[in-house]
Every structure is written in C-alpha cells, then in structure tokens.
Motif scaffolding. Structure first.
Motif, mmCIF file in Angstrom:
data_model
loop_
_atom_site.group_PDB
_atom_site.id
_atom_site.type_symbol
_atom_site.label_atom_id
_atom_site.label_comp_id
_atom_site.label_asym_id
_atom_site.label_seq_id
_atom_site.Cartn_x
_atom_site.Cartn_y
_atom_site.Cartn_z
ATOM 1 N N SER A 1 0.421 -0.750 0.243
ATOM 2 C CA SER A 1 -0.069 -0.103 0.412
ATOM 3 C C SER A 1 0.734 1.714 0.198
ATOM 4 O O SER A 1 0.174 2.055 -0.534
ATOM 5 C CB SER A 1 -0.882 -0.021 0.882
ATOM 6 O OG SER A 1 -1.595 -0.656 1.344
ATOM 7 N N GLN B 1 -7.764 11.633 -12.121
ATOM 8 C CA GLN B 1 -8.286 12.475 -10.709
ATOM 9 C C GLN B 1 -7.797 13.885 -10.329
ATOM 10 O O GLN B 1 -8.258 14.466 -9.107
ATOM 11 C CB GLN B 1 -7.624 10.881 -10.289
ATOM 12 C CG GLN B 1 -8.300 11.133 -8.285
ATOM 13 C CD GLN B 1 -9.072 10.847 -7.679
ATOM 14 O OE1 GLN B 1 -10.214 10.302 -8.240
ATOM 15 N NE2 GLN B 1 -9.665 11.749 -6.777
ATOM 16 N N PRO C 1 -4.448 10.460 -3.154
ATOM 17 C CA PRO C 1 -4.111 10.095 -1.884
ATOM 18 C C PRO C 1 -2.504 10.302 -1.521
ATOM 19 O O PRO C 1 -1.773 9.884 -2.560
ATOM 20 C CB PRO C 1 -4.927 8.592 -1.906
ATOM 21 C CG PRO C 1 -5.001 8.780 -2.661
ATOM 22 C CD PRO C 1 -5.290 9.105 -3.942
ATOM 23 N N CYS D 1 -16.257 9.280 0.278
ATOM 24 C CA CYS D 1 -15.163 8.184 -0.047
ATOM 25 C C CYS D 1 -13.321 9.150 0.962
ATOM 26 O O CYS D 1 -13.495 9.631 0.441
ATOM 27 C CB CYS D 1 -14.947 9.006 -1.229
ATOM 28 S SG CYS D 1 -13.680 7.169 -1.654
ATOM 29 N N TYR E 1 -9.800 7.964 1.748
ATOM 30 C CA TYR E 1 -8.371 7.168 1.284
ATOM 31 C C TYR E 1 -8.103 6.809 2.310
ATOM 32 O O TYR E 1 -6.947 7.618 2.514
ATOM 33 C CB TYR E 1 -8.555 7.599 -0.320
ATOM 34 C CG TYR E 1 -8.928 7.800 -1.156
ATOM 35 C CD1 TYR E 1 -9.594 6.842 -2.209
ATOM 36 C CD2 TYR E 1 -9.919 8.833 -1.533
ATOM 37 C CE1 TYR E 1 -10.492 7.208 -2.893
ATOM 38 C CE2 TYR E 1 -10.612 9.574 -2.499
ATOM 39 C CZ TYR E 1 -10.424 8.345 -3.317
ATOM 40 O OH TYR E 1 -12.099 8.493 -4.073
ATOM 41 N N PHE F 1 -6.156 3.417 2.358
ATOM 42 C CA PHE F 1 -4.813 2.650 2.074
ATOM 43 C C PHE F 1 -4.500 1.808 3.423
ATOM 44 O O PHE F 1 -3.317 1.039 3.401
ATOM 45 C CB PHE F 1 -3.756 2.699 1.366
ATOM 46 C CG PHE F 1 -4.456 3.413 0.222
ATOM 47 C CD1 PHE F 1 -4.038 2.610 -1.078
ATOM 48 C CD2 PHE F 1 -4.584 4.989 -0.355
ATOM 49 C CE1 PHE F 1 -4.104 3.115 -2.588
ATOM 50 C CE2 PHE F 1 -5.442 4.990 -1.597
ATOM 51 C CZ PHE F 1 -4.380 4.358 -2.655
ATOM 52 N N MET G 1 -10.148 -0.671 6.346
ATOM 53 C CA MET G 1 -11.306 -0.248 5.893
ATOM 54 C C MET G 1 -12.702 -0.335 6.069
ATOM 55 O O MET G 1 -13.686 0.797 5.865
ATOM 56 C CB MET G 1 -10.739 -0.043 3.853
ATOM 57 C CG MET G 1 -9.444 0.347 3.870
ATOM 58 S SD MET G 1 -8.734 2.251 4.519
ATOM 59 C CE MET G 1 -10.719 3.032 4.165
ATOM 60 N N TYR H 1 -8.357 0.246 -0.400
ATOM 61 C CA TYR H 1 -8.097 1.555 -0.265
ATOM 62 C C TYR H 1 -8.616 2.467 0.167
ATOM 63 O O TYR H 1 -8.409 4.154 0.351
ATOM 64 C CB TYR H 1 -6.990 2.020 -1.615
ATOM 65 C CG TYR H 1 -8.461 2.031 -2.774
ATOM 66 C CD1 TYR H 1 -9.000 3.408 -3.611
ATOM 67 C CD2 TYR H 1 -8.791 1.368 -3.657
ATOM 68 C CE1 TYR H 1 -9.427 3.374 -3.950
ATOM 69 C CE2 TYR H 1 -9.205 1.120 -4.483
ATOM 70 C CZ TYR H 1 -10.054 1.726 -5.165
ATOM 71 O OH TYR H 1 -11.347 1.971 -5.853
ATOM 72 N N ALA H 2 -9.812 2.443 0.187
ATOM 73 C CA ALA H 2 -10.797 3.312 0.719
ATOM 74 C C ALA H 2 -12.378 2.816 1.243
ATOM 75 O O ALA H 2 -12.753 1.534 0.721
ATOM 76 C CB ALA H 2 -11.349 3.743 -0.690
ATOM 77 N N LEU I 1 -11.508 8.162 -9.242
ATOM 78 C CA LEU I 1 -10.839 7.292 -8.278
ATOM 79 C C LEU I 1 -12.050 6.573 -7.132
ATOM 80 O O LEU I 1 -11.559 6.177 -7.259
ATOM 81 C CB LEU I 1 -10.219 7.976 -7.418
ATOM 82 C CG LEU I 1 -8.577 6.525 -6.467
ATOM 83 C CD1 LEU I 1 -8.218 5.860 -7.922
ATOM 84 C CD2 LEU I 1 -7.741 7.385 -5.901
ATOM 85 N N SER I 2 -12.835 7.029 -8.177
ATOM 86 C CA SER I 2 -14.277 6.857 -6.533
ATOM 87 C C SER I 2 -15.188 6.197 -6.831
ATOM 88 O O SER I 2 -15.922 4.912 -6.951
ATOM 89 C CB SER I 2 -14.989 8.038 -5.244
ATOM 90 O OG SER I 2 -15.833 8.438 -6.600
#
Length: 801
Positions: free
Chosen positions: A551, A577, A584, A603, A605, A607, A613, A639-640, A763-764
């Motif tokens: 990560s 992004q 991030p 959202c 992030y 990681f 998570m 990651y999120a 990214l989300s």
C-alpha cells in the motif's frame, strides 16, 4: 569442512552434480543448535536440510527416531518422502523413512509409535498428537534433528505458535536436538530465526545465492480491464494463448470462488480441448489427487488453483505461472512465481493479470517490489493464549507435570519469552477449572493438583476428547457434495450456502455446473443437469488484504508527475483524478464529498487493507449517526471506504479523531457478531468448545449455539474471563485489523485533505460497482456493468478512457 561420505560423492558425480555452497554450509554447521536456510525455489534446500541426517545415518547403527521433518502440508510431506527415497534407495542406505499425517492408517500409526522410523515426516497437528501420548519420552528420546520446511508459511499463523511450543517440549525430551528451518521467502530473517531458536540460544542464518531475477511481467490483453470485479474474464483469450505456448501453466487465484468462476469460463472458451484441471482445498481429496497425479505425469497443460499449490511441491514441468488478480502480498507472489522452472539458477517465468483497473496499479507496484527483492510482512505479536491453553492440555495428556518446569519450558519459545507468570497461571487455572463462572461445572474441571504439587488430568478418559480436538486450523461448517447415487464426494460447500438452495438451483463446484436435488443425511445431493445460470458456491478461505508495504508503495507511485510504466488507460485515469480532485498521499487522508443520485457521499482513502477499511466504515457510520448525519450504508475496498447517506458531511475531521477511537471501537465490537465468531474460534482452540466427540461431531449450528450461550453467560457473569480477554485480543488484531487503522491515523496525524466535489470523482466511481447492486454473471449482466461504468464515468467528466 565436513566432507561428504564417499558414497555420496559418487552419487553426486554420477549425476554430474556438485554440492552447492549453501548445502556444504549446512553440512559444516550441522552441530549448531539452530540454523535457518534461505534458498531460492529449486535451490536444493530440502536436500541441504537432510544432508547431515543422511550422512549421519549412512553407516547404520542408529536406533530409533533420528530426524523429524515438519511441513505445513500433508501433500508436501508425501512429496518429500518420494524425493528422499530416491537417494536412499539408489545408495542403498540403511535408512527407514515414513510419513505420519491425517491420511496415515491407524495400524501404521500404532506401529510407528512402537518402532519409530529413522526419519519421520509429519505436520504440526500430528506432532502435537504424538507429544500427547504417555510414551512420547521413548518415541523422541533419540531425536537428533528437527527440520521445519516452509517455515515462513507456518510462522504466519497459530500453527506456527503451536509448532514452536511442541519444539520446546521436544527439546526437554531430547536436549541434544538441533533445529533447522527452510524457506525461500523470508521478509525478516532475524525474526524467523528468533522464532526457531530455543530462547536464548542463537540461530545462524545461511543465505544461498538467490539466483537470477524472475522473468515477470503483466499480461498484455486486447481488451482493457473492467472498472471493478475480481473475475478477470476479459483476459481469458490471452490466457489461453499463453497456455498453448507453454508445457504446463499454473493459474493462481486468491480465492476458491474466483478460481471456480475462471475455470468455468476458461473451459467454455477452450475450443482446442486443451487438458485443463482445477485444484483447491474445497474439492474432494480424490479429485485433488487425480489432478496432482496428472500434473506429475505431464498430462495437463494448465491447472487453475489457489494457495493449495503455493508451497514447495515439485509438480512436474511447470514453465509458466499466471497470477490472476493483484497478489496483495509480495512474499506470496514470489512463492507462487517459484513454482515455474523449479530448477536452481533458472529464472522463473510469470505473468500478472489484474482483475480490474485499480489492480493494474497494484500489479505494477508488486512487479517493482519483486525486482527490488523487497518482501513484505507485518511484525508478529506475542504468542496467542488460546494456543497456550491447548498446549497445557496436551502436556497433561502425556502425564503429570510440574507447573514451574512447564512455565520455564514455554518461555524458551520466542513468541512466549515475555509471558508473565500471572498470564501463565491464568491459562493453567482455565484448563483446571474453566474459570470463575464455569468452575461449578465438572465438564470444564479437567486438571487437578496432586499433594506433591504435580498437575494431572482429573479424569484420564478426558485425554481421548482432548486429542480428538488438537489443532489450530479452524474447521469450516461445510457439507459434502456428491452426485445422486454416487458415494464419492465432489467436494464441500458451506452450510450457509446450502441453506440458500432450492431444488433445481445450479451452482459451480470443481469447474462443473451441478443441479441441487436435495439434502440427504447432511450431504448435498446433485445431478449434472445445468439448465439455469449457476450460483457461485461459497468456499471458506482467506480473503487477502494488501500488505502495508505494498500500500505504501502504491502511495509513492501517486507522487510521480506521470506514469510511463502504467498502461495508457490507467495513467489517464489517474491524471484525470489529479485534475478533478487530487491523488491520495502517504501522510494525509484524502476525503472526498459529493452528491450522487439524490444521496450525499463521503469517500475516505486510507489504504489500510479491506478489513481495516471495512472496520473504519463501521466506526465512521457510528459517529455519523451520533451527530445526526443519517448514514445509509457503506462499501469498502483495500484502499477506500465509501459511505452514502441523507445529509452532507461538511467537516470530516471529527470522524477521524483518534482520541476516543479505541473506546468507540470497543463499544461497537462488544455488541457485534464478530466477537461471537472470534470467541467461537478461540474457545475451540483453547478446549472450551469441543467440535469432535467420541461418537459424533457437532454441526456448525450446534457449535455456534453452544458458543453463543457460553459467550453471553461469560459476558454477563464473568466479563473478565480469560476467554473474553483472548477474544478481544484476537478480534483487535484479526478479523477487523484495528492495528492498521491505528497505524493509518498515526501516519496521517490528523492531516486531512477535504475535497468537496460536485460529482463522483474518477478514483471513487469504481466503488459504486462494488456495492453488489448489479449481478456479475452472464453476458447481459456484463453489458449492464459496462453501461453503468460508462454512465458513472460520464458523470465524473470522463469520455475517452
């Protein structure tokens, strides 16, 4: 330098072999109290581990057990037996070699106790069982060496803790015993050496030449990876082409369900009728053995598999490994790569197949880590106390013991070297009485102290029940699956999955579609009719999370101005992004808030891995409810965490306040089902709950019912009970990965980048496809996913990626 006996030199010469330097080192240092050999796959580490034994036994004269070999897999022990017998038989050495596992017949086990072989190959569970017998001092008194193979795999679980406790007992029975550990993939050699050694004795580390770098790359496909999902069906044509180019290909998957799906799709696309098999732990033993035999004979071109083929078994002429899905762990990837070209100084060839767009980034990060030989792994904590309780009961089965002697013996184990006397006494009292709330029940009064101070079993008949429940591997609640009218099982599925089936439903097992006909005598009966779209059978297994190191490597990639190493579609996605929001960073938490389809979304992030998570999502939604923000649900990935609700989050900082996080977590945990599940596992290992009984075995429902009653009783009347304390420790570091949340909060130290957006970020948006709102099987469903992805991308401002 200790020279090989002439008969060995002649045997090597006939094959044109020369002893490798690390094999000579092992021979020269055979009298060291402990040795750890780290050698690449195919580097002859097994022979290196056994050379001192073979040389010592070559002249005959030794009576009884000389060397004990311990493996994490029954199949590996059987494979080593075959490999060892070759030099022994060809040189005519007077050495008897046998294995002892769960597959060994009762008659042979009795004979082995009466007349042990010179070399015994076994597993941690079988060793623990042998040590529980009264004649253990006679069986092991002549023992000279213990060889622990694939020690890295054992050290990662409670099986390793159990094994090291067993070694402490063996050392007391055979003070002359030497310890040897073998592995190809160790991220922290000093830590493994510390586990292997008898504390405070030293353990020398021998590094073999690591050999050439592996030939590893990402598979190039005509079709781009999808935005979400784990099946990698898009890569089937390219995978088939690679299979055609190679002699034998192993196609690894991270879960059994994914392996079943991929094998089914691969078989449907296999128009050339290439011989392809499937291998995983939920298949019937007979089916696994057929596949293994076909592999050794060279009759299969490809095998779709899981971790069941991870370890050092030489399964024939494998010249390519394909890893489907991001490996999540660099050490695991290197282990799997080593299955190809199982020869010393021959580069292993492997291809990575990302299952979705984000996994492209993960795979590139893993490739870089492999090239830099940067292995990963989390530091190991103190030895678990449920395993210690089981060990005390095992020791009692073998006869009376002195508590002071046992305590000092246990403290020679690396993971237990800081064990306090009070903690030991707690475990001993639990084994003797069951603890304060249970001491009135004879069932849990298993030990008594004699007038001379020695401890023994209260009822000698209890030894049978203790032995029947030895082990730290948690049995899954499964039912056998078999064809109607056929007594040979196809494999197993979980009870919970079987409960969802109605006659006529179809599902996948062993790569074939079967039709559920009914449940008979706790067996799922099926036929080969396949007139419906199949469900995916539920298989209990590890769901891997990204390692912390991997990560962090991904986060460092995000710092680059551009990404020439990434495919164009993924590089453009990350660039977008950065333009729409930001990427991030390692020392900050990125939080995006945006509206979508009439709901407010946040959202985060972090990681920290999927389990952590998901736990973070539970804590965040709990805090949101407390301040009246009305969350409706969440979804988590490695990651999120994405949460949706009725009200917007304007200030996310309080959601990540670490000051009361542990208290909030413990409040949530105390009323959560995860605690009862964790309790059931720990209580089974510690001996409070027995799954196996002399005349029967408890079903999953029976065991759950019993453990839930015990958990509720102890919570109410004895909240400080040892088993509840163990449960809390296990839950904190196990199923919920709370430690990784704390690491994330410590790393970011309250630094939050809040990005209020007017739409879904690039990214989300793949996380919207993780919600399970859209089925993932069949061409129509695949098209629906593509259309949903295109719509989401358009709303995020993406048109061409």
């Amino acid at each position: 330098m200790n020279a090989l006996p002439p008969i060995f030199q002649d045997w090597f010469a006939k094959r044109g072999w020369e002893i490798h330097p690390h094999q000579q080192d092992m021979l020269d240092r055979a009298d060291d109290p402990a040795l750890l050999l780290i050698a690449p796959t195919g580097g002859g580490k097994t022979l290196a581990g056994f050379l001192p034994t073979l040389a010592a036994l070559a002249g005959g004269g030794h009576e009884g057990l000389h060397t004990l070999y311990v493996s994490p897999l029954k199949a590996l022990a059987a494979d080593i037996k075959r490999n060892l017998r070759t030099p022994v038989e060809e040189m005519g050495l007077p050495i008897r070699i046998e294995d002892r596992t769960g597959d060994t017949s009762y008659t042979q086990k009795r004979r082995q106790r009466a007349d042990p072989p010179h070399i015994l190959l076994t597993t941690p569970e079988s060793l623990a069982l042998l040590l529980s017998y009264e004649d253990a001092p006679r069986i092991f008194g002549s023992l000279q060496r213990v060889v622990v193979d694939e020690i890295h795999a054992l050290s990662e679980s409670k099986r390793g803790d159990q094994l090291m406790l067993c070694l402490s007992r063996l050392q007391s029975l055979a003070p002359q015993m030497r310890r040897v550990g073998l592995s190809a993939t160790v991220e922290d050699p000093a830590a493994i050496a510390n586990e292997l050694a008898r504390h405070p004795d030293p353990c020398a580390i021998i590094h073999a030449d690591p050999g050439p770098d592996p030939d590893i790359a990402m598979l190039v496909t005509e079709e781009n990876p999808p935005w979400a999902g784990g099946g990698a069906g898009y890569a089937i044509p390219a995978v088939l082409e690679e299979v055609k180019k190679h002699t034998t290909t192993l196609i690894f998957h991270n879960t059994r369900a994914q392996a079943e799906i991929f094998f089914h799709k691969l078989w449907l696309a296999n128009t050339d009728d290439l011989p392809i098999g499937i291998h995983h732990g939920s298949l019937a033993r007979e089916q696994r053995e057929r596949v293994e035999a076909a592999m050794v004979a060279g009759d299969l071109r490809a095998i779709v598999c899981t971790g069941s083929l991870d370890l050092g078994i030489d399964w024939g002429d494998v010249d390519l490994v394909i890893q489907v899905g991001a490996p999540k762990n660099v050490k695991r990837l290197i282990q799997r790569i080593g299955r190809a070209n199982h020869r010393y100084n021959a580069p292993s060839k492997a291809l990575l197949v990302p299952a979705n767009r984000f996994e492209v980034v993960e795979c590139v990060a893993a490739l870089e880590a492999v090239k830099e030989r940067d292995l990963d792994g989390d530091p190991k904590g103190d030895g678990p106390k449920d395993v210690l309780c089981q060990h005390i009961l095992i020791r009692a089965c073998a006869g009376p013991f002195d508590e002071d002697d046992l305590f000092e013996e246990i403290r020679t184990v690396g993971a237990y070297r800081t064990l306090s006397r009070a903690a030991f006494d707690d475990c001993l009292d639990f084994c003797a009485t069951g603890g304060y709330a249970l001491r009135a029940y004879d069932k849990w009064k298993r030990l008594l102290q004699r007038p001379d101070g020695q401890w023994q079993l209260r009822d000698p008949r209890a030894a049978q029940r203790i032995r029947m429940n030895i082990g730290t591997i948690q049995d899954t609640d499964t039912l056998k699956v078999r064809l109607r009218g056929n007594f040979k099982p196809l494999g197993e599925v979980e009870e919970a999955f079987a409960a969802t089936l109605t006659p006529g439903d179809t599902f996948l097992i062993g790569g074939q579609v079967v039709r559920y006909e009914g449940l008979k005598e706790m067996t799922v009966e099926v036929s080969r009719r396949s007139d419906k779209t199949p469900k995916i059978a539920t298989f209990m297994g590890t769901k891997f999370a990204n390692s912390t190191q991997l990560s962090h490597r991904i986060l460092r990639m995000f710092e680059q101005p551009n990404w020439p190493e990434l495919p164009r579609h993924t590089a453009e996605w990350l660039t977008l992004q950065r333009e729409v929001s930001k990427l991030p960073e390692a020392d900050r938490i990125l939080v995006e808030t945006f509206p979508h389809e009439g709901r407010h979304h946040i959202c985060a992030y972090g990681f920290a891995g999927r389990n952590a998570m998901q736990t973070l999502g539970m804590l965040m939604t709990q805090r949101m409810e407390e301040v009246g923000l009305h969350p409706l649900g969440f979804v988590a990935t490695d990651y999120a965490t994405l949460i949706w609700g009725l009200d917007p989050v304007t200030d996310p900082a309080p959601l990540f306040d670490g000051s009361n996080l542990r208290d909030d977590f413990e409040t949530w945990l105390s009323g959560n089902a995860v605690m009862k599940k964790t309790f059931r596992g720990a209580a089974t290992i510690a001996g409070l709950i027995e799954r196996n009984l002399p005349q029967s075995r408890k079903s999953g429902k029976q065991a759950t019912f019993s453990s839930d009653i015990l958990y509720d009783t102890l919570s109410k009347y004895d909240p400080d009970h040892l088993m509840l304390r163990i449960t809390k420790e296990e839950a904190m570091r196990g199923l919920v990965d709370f430690g990784r949340i704390e690491e994330m909060l410590s790393r970011t130290a309250g630094r939050i980048d809040h990005m209020p957006l007017d739409r879904v970020s690039p990214l989300s948006f793949p996380m919207f496809l993780e919600m399970g709102r859209i089925p993932v099987a069949g061409a129509a469903q695949d098209r629906m996913i593509e259309e949903e992805a295109a719509r989401l991308m358009q709303s995020a401002g993406v048109n061409a990626i």
